[in-house]
Design a protein around this motif. Structure first.
Motif, short mmCIF file in Angstrom:
data_model
loop_
_atom_site.label_atom_id
_atom_site.label_comp_id
_atom_site.label_asym_id
_atom_site.label_seq_id
_atom_site.Cartn_x
_atom_site.Cartn_y
_atom_site.Cartn_z
N VAL A 129 0.89 -1.20 0.03
CA VAL A 129 -0.07 -0.11 0.09
C VAL A 129 0.94 1.36 0.01
O VAL A 129 0.37 2.16 -0.74
CB VAL A 129 -1.12 -0.04 1.34
N GLU A 130 1.94 1.30 0.50
CA GLU A 130 2.87 2.54 0.82
C GLU A 130 3.38 2.76 -0.79
O GLU A 130 3.60 3.88 -1.08
CB GLU A 130 4.12 2.21 1.62
N LEU A 131 3.76 1.58 -1.48
CA LEU A 131 4.22 1.75 -2.71
C LEU A 131 3.31 2.31 -3.56
O LEU A 131 3.28 3.23 -4.56
CB LEU A 131 4.85 0.46 -3.16
N LEU A 132 1.78 1.60 -3.46
CA LEU A 132 0.92 2.16 -4.49
C LEU A 132 0.59 3.44 -4.24
O LEU A 132 0.17 4.38 -5.12
CB LEU A 132 -0.50 1.31 -4.05
N GLU A 133 0.70 4.09 -2.78
CA GLU A 133 0.58 5.61 -2.56
C GLU A 133 1.88 6.27 -3.15
O GLU A 133 1.39 7.35 -4.04
CB GLU A 133 0.62 5.88 -1.05
N ALA A 134 2.82 5.88 -3.25
CA ALA A 134 4.02 6.50 -3.92
C ALA A 134 3.78 6.57 -5.31
O ALA A 134 3.98 7.63 -6.15
CB ALA A 134 5.36 5.87 -3.56
N LEU A 135 3.06 5.73 -5.92
CA LEU A 135 2.84 5.66 -7.54
C LEU A 135 1.37 6.11 -7.80
O LEU A 135 1.11 6.04 -9.00
CB LEU A 135 2.95 4.27 -7.89
N ASP A 136 0.72 6.86 -6.88
CA ASP A 136 -0.55 7.41 -7.03
C ASP A 136 -1.70 6.42 -7.60
O ASP A 136 -2.46 6.73 -8.44
CB ASP A 136 -0.53 8.60 -7.98
N VAL A 137 -1.29 5.30 -7.00
CA VAL A 137 -2.63 4.19 -7.47
C VAL A 137 -3.30 3.69 -6.32
O VAL A 137 -4.05 2.59 -6.12
CB VAL A 137 -2.30 3.11 -8.63
N ALA A 138 -2.92 4.25 -5.07
CA ALA A 138 -3.42 3.60 -3.76
C ALA A 138 -5.13 3.52 -3.77
O ALA A 138 -5.58 2.73 -3.23
CB ALA A 138 -2.94 4.44 -2.42
N HIS A 139 -5.73 4.56 -4.52
CA HIS A 139 -7.08 4.51 -4.76
C HIS A 139 -7.57 3.23 -5.18
O HIS A 139 -8.81 3.07 -5.32
CB HIS A 139 -7.78 5.75 -5.28
N ARG A 140 -6.84 2.59 -6.18
CA ARG A 140 -7.20 1.45 -6.79
C ARG A 140 -6.68 0.02 -6.26
O ARG A 140 -6.64 -1.03 -6.61
CB ARG A 140 -6.51 1.28 -7.94
#
Length: 232
Positions: A129-140
């Protein structure tokens, strides 16, 4: 330049022997520092695929030397017996197609590799989830791969490559299926991630849209490499 990411020296790969021998690599050299993204370009049959497979410990070179950080991984022979662990711990892969697992959601697609390596499910998902946040896809994070756009899928594949914090990432035609705007966005992401996670990234590409974005390129032809400084 001294490379603390990955370095190859005089790398040779020959398929077969005698009159039928094919010399795919004839003494290739390359050095990529942590935090740097370098392009690798060349015509079909030049040795790009062979070099990438050697760098990824997928095939064994014939001779030469490869170093990741301060660790010699190949010196006229593999310096470790467990190549699977080497690939898992030291090398991330990004492919032309995202190859996401269709029956796992985005978070589990990213978390799967560390889970298989022994990280607890909770810790692996937290890191994902931290990586997804860094890559702006945490909402997915809870979406299934089929619900993502092409650009979102490629961002998830980048997160998956980074999840074990490897010192090296090999990206094989990562922008090929994307239009110009999305392709340039992916390259910008790779540059950002290289600096943020202190990773050396090698991008194999034919995509003329992104070639001007690299500060350094390696041209490969007939199994040998030539470095080009594109911009300082």
């Amino acid at each position: 330049m001294v490379a603390d990411g990955i370095r190859i020296e005089s790398l040779v790969k020959t398929y077969g022997s005698g009159d039928t021998a094919v010399h795919a690599l004839r003494g290739a050299d390359m050095a990529v520092a942590k935090g740097e993204v370098v392009g690798l370009i060349g015509p079909s049959g030049s040795g790009k695929s062979t070099l990438l497979k050697c760098l990824g410990a997928v095939i064994e070179p014939t001779s030469g030397r490869m170093t990741i950080g301060e660790r010699v991984i190949y010196d006229n022979g593999w310096q470790t017996r467990d190549l699977r662990a080497l690939r898992r711990d030291l090398i991330g892969f990004i492919f032309q197609a995202p190859y996401l697992i269709p029956f796992l959601d985005v978070t589990d697609n990213v978390a799967l590799l560390p889970m298989l390596a022994g990280t607890s499910n909770a810790e692996a998902r937290k890191n994902a989830v931290e990586l997804l946040e860094a890559l702006d896809v945490a909402h997915r994070a809870k979406a299934m791969p089929a619900q993502l756009s092409g650009g979102e899928q490629q961002r998830v594949s980048i997160a998956r490559a980074l999840v074990n914090r490897p010192p090296v990432i090999l990206a094989d035609e990562p922008t090929a299926p994307l239009d110009g705007t999305r392709a340039l966005a992916v390259v910008a992401l790779l540059n950002d991630m290289a600096v943020r996670f202190d990773t050396a990234i090698i991008v194999v590409t034919h995509d003329e849209k992104i070639i001007p974005t690299f500060r350094r390129l390696y041209h490969i032809r007939d199994g040998t490499t030539v470095e080009e400084i594109v911009s300082e």
